[in-house]
Design an enzyme around this catalytic site. Structure first.
Site, PDB file in Angstrom:
ATOM      1  N   HIS A   1       0.832  -1.206   0.000  1.00  0.00           N
ATOM      2  CA  HIS A   1       0.000   0.000   0.000  1.00  0.00           C
ATOM      3  C   HIS A   1       0.870   1.260   0.000  1.00  0.00           C
ATOM      4  O   HIS A   1       0.604   2.214  -0.754  1.00  0.00           O
ATOM      5  CB  HIS A   1      -0.907  -0.022   1.234  1.00  0.00           C
ATOM      6  CG  HIS A   1      -1.715   1.213   1.402  1.00  0.00           C
ATOM      7  ND1 HIS A   1      -2.793   1.515   0.601  1.00  0.00           N
ATOM      8  CD2 HIS A   1      -1.601   2.249   2.267  1.00  0.00           C
ATOM      9  CE1 HIS A   1      -3.309   2.678   0.969  1.00  0.00           C
ATOM     10  NE2 HIS A   1      -2.596   3.148   1.980  1.00  0.00           N
TER      11      HIS A   1
ATOM     12  N   HIS B   1       1.009   5.015  -2.275  1.00  0.00           N
ATOM     13  CA  HIS B   1       1.395   6.375  -1.887  1.00  0.00           C
ATOM     14  C   HIS B   1       2.689   6.867  -2.522  1.00  0.00           C
ATOM     15  O   HIS B   1       2.729   7.978  -3.046  1.00  0.00           O
ATOM     16  CB  HIS B   1       1.491   6.478  -0.369  1.00  0.00           C
ATOM     17  CG  HIS B   1       0.166   6.441   0.319  1.00  0.00           C
ATOM     18  ND1 HIS B   1      -0.772   7.440   0.194  1.00  0.00           N
ATOM     19  CD2 HIS B   1      -0.392   5.510   1.133  1.00  0.00           C
ATOM     20  CE1 HIS B   1      -1.849   7.139   0.904  1.00  0.00           C
ATOM     21  NE2 HIS B   1      -1.649   5.969   1.481  1.00  0.00           N
TER      22      HIS B   1
ATOM     23  N   GLU C   1      -7.071   8.378  -0.428  1.00  0.00           N
ATOM     24  CA  GLU C   1      -7.156   6.921  -0.323  1.00  0.00           C
ATOM     25  C   GLU C   1      -8.127   6.312  -1.343  1.00  0.00           C
ATOM     26  O   GLU C   1      -7.823   5.304  -1.962  1.00  0.00           O
ATOM     27  CB  GLU C   1      -7.584   6.499   1.096  1.00  0.00           C
ATOM     28  CG  GLU C   1      -6.563   6.791   2.175  1.00  0.00           C
ATOM     29  CD  GLU C   1      -5.316   5.917   2.099  1.00  0.00           C
ATOM     30  OE1 GLU C   1      -5.219   5.051   1.208  1.00  0.00           O
ATOM     31  OE2 GLU C   1      -4.412   6.132   2.935  1.00  0.00           O
TER      32      GLU C   1
ATOM     33  N   SER D   1      -3.964   0.264  -4.670  1.00  0.00           N
ATOM     34  CA  SER D   1      -3.184  -0.832  -4.084  1.00  0.00           C
ATOM     35  C   SER D   1      -4.052  -2.023  -3.709  1.00  0.00           C
ATOM     36  O   SER D   1      -3.566  -2.985  -3.131  1.00  0.00           O
ATOM     37  CB  SER D   1      -2.420  -0.339  -2.849  1.00  0.00           C
ATOM     38  OG  SER D   1      -3.318   0.120  -1.851  1.00  0.00           O
TER      39      SER D   1
HETATM   40 FE   LIG Z   1      -2.826   4.955   2.861  1.00  0.00          FE
END
Ligand SMILES: [Fe+2]
Length: 285
Positions: free
Chosen positions: A164, A169, A209, A228
């Protein structure tokens, strides 16, 4: 709190690992009953805790099993990124050219990230207050975990892991627009009350997100959680309720990080998502 501004997992004691547990897993966590995994999580967290600014980035010697989890995730995610990843995301991901068969180190990712926007991925053991997590973004620092999800369920993680952090990110932080939104979250988080901080956490969730935007008339994901997550990225466009970007609604709407999101806020374009999110954050007092 985890490295992300998500609600804390319920604490529960599990099988003894023979050492004090730095990392407490929820009893529903796939690794809860795996003492080897729990030891591994503790060891990685310990190295992050010992790290200080100026030290070399802690390197994790990932096992063949852990590299295998990374490889499996990429095999599933890459085709979905081609279909559903935003143009900005796909450009950044190509810049990083993440290895598909082994997990990269934070040091390697930072070599490619820092020259782009100045952002640095910084190791964190796990539990961080949201004000600290978001506040670090103001200083171009993204607090990143280094462990990987449990090998028995490679396409699922109940918490942010290295997949993730890197795939979701780190990749996005190489884009100037993403970097600007992240800094705006950091600036706002430092100056607001606890009540407003809660609103900021929710907007972070629904934008960075799980945000999506239209691109040439097609729905594309720009949020790290979507990008992700194999299951979520594959289904959101047809199964989630797609609603227009609305900060009042986002700020007031609690979320559940343990299930697929039933509502996705969609911006007219990624550029507009950047401009409006930054303006909303900068307006907060
Ligand atoms: Fe996150």
């Amino acid at each position: 709190m985890t490295a992300d501004p998500t609600p804390p997992a319920t604490k529960a004691s599990g099988p003894h690992t023979g050492e004090e547990d730095l990392v407490e897993l929820d009893q529903n966590h796939p690794g809860f009953r795996d003492p080897v995994y729990r030891l591994r999580r503790n060891a990685i967290a310990q190295r992050a805790l010992r790290w200080r600014v100026g030290d070399p980035m802690p390197e994790v010697e990932y096992s063949a099993v852990e590299h295998g989890v990374w490889e499996t995730v990429w095999q599933h995610l890459a085709p979905l990124h081609d279909r559903f990843g935003s143009r900005e995301y796909r450009y950044c991901s190509a810049h990083f050219a993440f290895p598909r068969t082994h997990i990269p180190q934070l040091r390697e990712v930072n070599v490619k990230l820092v020259p782009k926007t100045g952002f640095t991925m910084v190791p964190v053991a796990g539990l961080v207050a949201s004000r600290a997590f978001l506040g670090n973004l103001k200083s171009d620092q993204f607090l990143s975990t280094q462990y990987i999800r449990h090998h028995t369920v490679p396409l699922y993680t109940p918490e942010p892991d290295v997949v993730h952090e890197m795939v979701g990110h780190a990749a996005t932080l190489a884009d100037p627009g993403f970097a600007e939104i992240n800094r705006a979250f950091g600036r706002a988080a430092e100056r607001v009350s606890e009540d407003v901080l809660k609103q900021i956490e929710r907007v972070y969730w629904y934008t960075l997100e799980f945000g999506a935007a239209y691109e040439d008339g097609k729905l594309k994901a720009y949020g790290a959680g979507l990008l992700s997550s194999f299951g979520e990225l594959e289904r959101f466009s047809r199964e989630a309720q797609l609603v227009p970007l609305n900060f009042e609604h986002m700020a007031a709407r609690p979320y559940d990080p343990t299930v697929y999101q039933d509502v996705i806020f969609v911006a007219p374009s990624f550029t507009e998502a950047v401009q409006r999110t930054t303006a909303w954050l900068d307006s907060l007092r």
